[in-house]
Scaffold this active site. Structure first.
Site, PDB file in Angstrom:
ATOM      1  N   ASN A   6      -3.626  91.054  43.384  1.00 26.53           N
ATOM      2  CA  ASN A   6      -2.208  91.041  43.009  1.00 26.53           C
ATOM      3  C   ASN A   6      -1.902  92.319  42.212  1.00 26.53           C
ATOM      4  OD1 ASN A   6       0.134  90.655  41.350  1.00 26.53           O
ATOM      5  ND2 ASN A   6       0.069  88.487  41.873  1.00 26.53           N
ATOM      6  N   HIS A   9       1.272  94.028  38.272  1.00 28.27           N
ATOM      7  CA  HIS A   9       1.323  94.664  36.951  1.00 28.27           C
ATOM      8  C   HIS A   9       1.106  96.167  36.973  1.00 28.27           C
ATOM      9  CE1 HIS A   9       2.347  90.920  35.467  1.00 28.27           C
ATOM     10  NE2 HIS A   9       1.165  90.357  35.631  1.00 28.27           N
ATOM     11  N   ARG A  17       8.607 102.483  32.184  1.00 26.62           N
ATOM     12  CA  ARG A  17       9.118 103.825  31.934  1.00 26.62           C
ATOM     13  C   ARG A  17      10.101 104.303  32.993  1.00 26.62           C
ATOM     14  NH1 ARG A  17       6.163 106.801  28.146  1.00 26.62           N
ATOM     15  NH2 ARG A  17       7.775 108.341  28.478  1.00 26.62           N
ATOM     16  N   HIS A  42       4.660  89.858  44.023  1.00 27.30           N
ATOM     17  CA  HIS A  42       5.684  88.848  43.748  1.00 27.30           C
ATOM     18  C   HIS A  42       6.998  89.573  43.512  1.00 27.30           C
ATOM     19  CE1 HIS A  42       6.745  85.107  41.035  1.00 27.30           C
ATOM     20  NE2 HIS A  42       7.702  85.398  41.898  1.00 27.30           N
ATOM     21  N   ARG A  44      10.186  89.096  42.031  1.00 24.90           N
ATOM     22  CA  ARG A  44      10.866  88.130  41.164  1.00 24.90           C
ATOM     23  C   ARG A  44      12.368  88.348  41.220  1.00 24.90           C
ATOM     24  NH1 ARG A  44       7.223  85.375  37.391  1.00 24.90           N
ATOM     25  NH2 ARG A  44       9.129  84.545  36.513  1.00 24.90           N
ATOM     26  N   ARG A  48      11.519  92.342  37.681  1.00 25.22           N
ATOM     27  CA  ARG A  48      10.885  92.940  36.499  1.00 25.22           C
ATOM     28  C   ARG A  48       9.703  93.831  36.848  1.00 25.22           C
ATOM     29  NH1 ARG A  48       8.356  87.534  33.801  1.00 25.22           N
ATOM     30  NH2 ARG A  48      10.487  86.864  34.061  1.00 25.22           N
ATOM     31  N   HIS A  49       9.084  93.605  38.017  1.00 24.72           N
ATOM     32  CA  HIS A  49       8.019  94.541  38.416  1.00 24.72           C
ATOM     33  C   HIS A  49       8.265  95.069  39.830  1.00 24.72           C
ATOM     34  CE1 HIS A  49       6.353  90.636  39.524  1.00 24.72           C
ATOM     35  NE2 HIS A  49       5.952  90.363  38.303  1.00 24.72           N
ATOM     36  N   GLU A  69       4.689  86.682  47.262  1.00 26.42           N
ATOM     37  CA  GLU A  69       5.042  85.490  46.471  1.00 26.42           C
ATOM     38  C   GLU A  69       6.542  85.509  46.220  1.00 26.42           C
ATOM     39  OE1 GLU A  69       2.833  85.783  42.885  1.00 26.42           O
ATOM     40  OE2 GLU A  69       0.920  85.451  43.861  1.00 26.42           O
ATOM     41  N   THR A 100       4.194  82.900  36.367  1.00 21.36           N
ATOM     42  CA  THR A 100       4.450  81.621  37.022  1.00 21.36           C
ATOM     43  C   THR A 100       3.698  80.529  36.270  1.00 21.36           C
ATOM     44  OG1 THR A 100       4.454  82.925  39.039  1.00 21.36           O
ATOM     45  CG2 THR A 100       4.518  80.548  39.294  1.00 21.36           C
ATOM     46  N   GLU A 150      -1.928  77.054  47.709  1.00 20.29           N
ATOM     47  CA  GLU A 150      -2.693  77.782  46.690  1.00 20.29           C
ATOM     48  C   GLU A 150      -2.716  76.905  45.442  1.00 20.29           C
ATOM     49  OE1 GLU A 150      -1.946  81.979  46.111  1.00 20.29           O
ATOM     50  OE2 GLU A 150      -2.549  81.842  44.015  1.00 20.29           O
ATOM     51  N   HIS A 190      -4.547  82.299  39.558  1.00 20.20           N
ATOM     52  CA  HIS A 190      -3.764  82.383  38.326  1.00 20.20           C
ATOM     53  C   HIS A 190      -4.667  82.260  37.099  1.00 20.20           C
ATOM     54  CE1 HIS A 190      -0.452  82.432  35.579  1.00 20.20           C
ATOM     55  NE2 HIS A 190       0.339  82.738  36.589  1.00 20.20           N
ATOM     56  N   GLY A 191      -4.632  83.300  36.287  1.00 21.92           N
ATOM     57  CA  GLY A 191      -5.377  83.287  35.032  1.00 21.92           C
ATOM     58  C   GLY A 191      -6.875  83.497  35.202  1.00 21.92           C
TER      59      GLY A 191
HETATM   60  N1  PXP Z   1      -1.290  83.358  42.461  1.00 18.30           N
HETATM   61  C1  PXP Z   1       0.026  83.171  42.215  1.00 18.30           C
HETATM   62  C2  PXP Z   1       0.788  82.247  43.099  1.00 18.30           C
HETATM   63  C3  PXP Z   1       0.676  83.860  41.181  1.00 18.30           C
HETATM   64  O1  PXP Z   1       1.990  83.654  40.940  1.00 18.30           O
HETATM   65  C4  PXP Z   1      -0.074  84.787  40.419  1.00 18.30           C
HETATM   66  C5  PXP Z   1       0.607  85.585  39.346  1.00 18.30           C
HETATM   67  O2  PXP Z   1       1.588  86.391  39.880  1.00 18.30           O
HETATM   68  C6  PXP Z   1      -1.428  84.960  40.720  1.00 18.30           C
HETATM   69  C7  PXP Z   1      -2.015  84.211  41.724  1.00 18.30           C
HETATM   70  C8  PXP Z   1      -2.294  85.927  39.966  1.00 18.30           C
HETATM   71  O3  PXP Z   1      -2.404  85.541  38.650  1.00 18.30           O
HETATM   72  P1  PXP Z   1      -3.110  86.507  37.591  1.00 18.30           P
HETATM   73  O4  PXP Z   1      -2.246  87.726  37.487  1.00 18.30           O
HETATM   74  O5  PXP Z   1      -3.131  85.694  36.349  1.00 18.30           O
HETATM   75  O6  PXP Z   1      -4.462  86.830  38.131  1.00 18.30           O
END
Ligand code: PXP
Length: 241
Positions: A6, A9, A17, A42, A44, A48-49, A69, A100, A150, A190-191
């Site tokens: 992903n 970020h 910037r 993603h 959004r 924002r990104h 996403e 999310t 997922e 996620h996380g």
């Molecule tokens: N899967 C989904 C559906 C998400 O929304 C995200 C965050 O955008 C991720 C995975 C990845 O999460 P992380 O950035 O915490 O690794």
């Protein structure tokens, strides 16, 4: 087990910037060269990104596949049908959240989400639903006949202490087993980071893990000295001329 990287970020830093760098295209292509099996991003609602143009620029350049996403809104569906990523993962979205924070509520939004799944499927896109490891949600996903889900691993990642983490892990394993028995492909994410991914990666029958924040964070320090040395080198060279 595959890895979806992903790159949201990378765009977060760019947007901080308003510059053209760091390039999300470079992030995606270099991730692919390093072994990523897909590129996740993603779009959004508050942009924002990722920006809309990012999707259009990136799509033809990817050698793997795009996993987009999106919140299940009409605006996002139309963008997906125009960009045509291989996969769309539907996620819940609230503006005030940092990321999310939970899975989709398929129980209370069954008909509206089913309608979105049909629209995307008719457009040739494979649909995935981002849901908590909760048996009632899995049941609804089975009823919806989606090809992929997922599993949200955010609660597992946030657990304090081994007991709590093992309880959450059990829920994840049960959810995956349940979905697999109905022929659904299961991804998770996620996380997840370098110290908590091991237990999730050891579960059989997960097709793909989607990971972003930890990879972007680690990349900063893997390249930190190189970046500082290079800038220092340029300054020294110019100063001595
Ligand atoms: N899967 C989904 C559906 C998400 O929304 C995200 C965050 O955008 C991720 C995975 C990845 O999460 P992380 O950035 O915490 O690794």
């Amino acid at each position: 087990m595959k890895l979806g990287v992903n790159i949201d970020h990378v765009a977060t830093i760019r947007e901080a910037r308003g510059t053209s760098y760091p390039s999300i295209i470079e992030a995606a292509t270099r991730a692919e060269k390093a072994g990523a099996d897909s590129i996740t991003l993603h779009l959004r609602e508050d942009r924002r990104h990722m920006q809309d143009i990012d999707l259009y620029e990136l799509k033809p350049l990817l050698k793997t596949k795009m996993n987009l996403e999106l919140a299940p809104t009409e605006e996002m569906i139309q963008i997906a049908l125009d960009v045509l990523p291989e996969d769309v993962c539907l996620v819940p979205e609230r503006r005030e959240e940092r990321t999310t924070e939970g899975g989709l509520d398929l129980i209370n939004n069954f008909n509206s989400i089913k309608k979105v799944c049909n629209q995307l499927t008719d457009g040739g896109i494979r649909v995935s639903l981002f849901i908590a490891p909760d048996q009632a949600q899995i049941e609804k996903a089975i009823l919806m006949k989606v090809p992929v889900i997922e599993i949200h691993t955010g609660h597992y990642a946030d657990c304090i202490g081994l007991d709590e983490q093992n309880r959450e892990l059990k829920k994840i394993i049960n959810a995956i087993t349940h979905a697999n028995q109905s022929g659904i492909i299961v991804n998770a994410g996620h996380g997840l980071h370098y110290k908590n991914v091991q237990q999730i990666a050891s579960i059989s029958n997960i097709d793909e893990l989607n990971i972003g924040h930890a990879i972007v964070s680690r990349a900063i320090f893997e390249g930190w000295e190189v970046a500082v040395k290079e800038m220092k080198g340029i300054i020294m060279e110019c100063a001595h001329k």
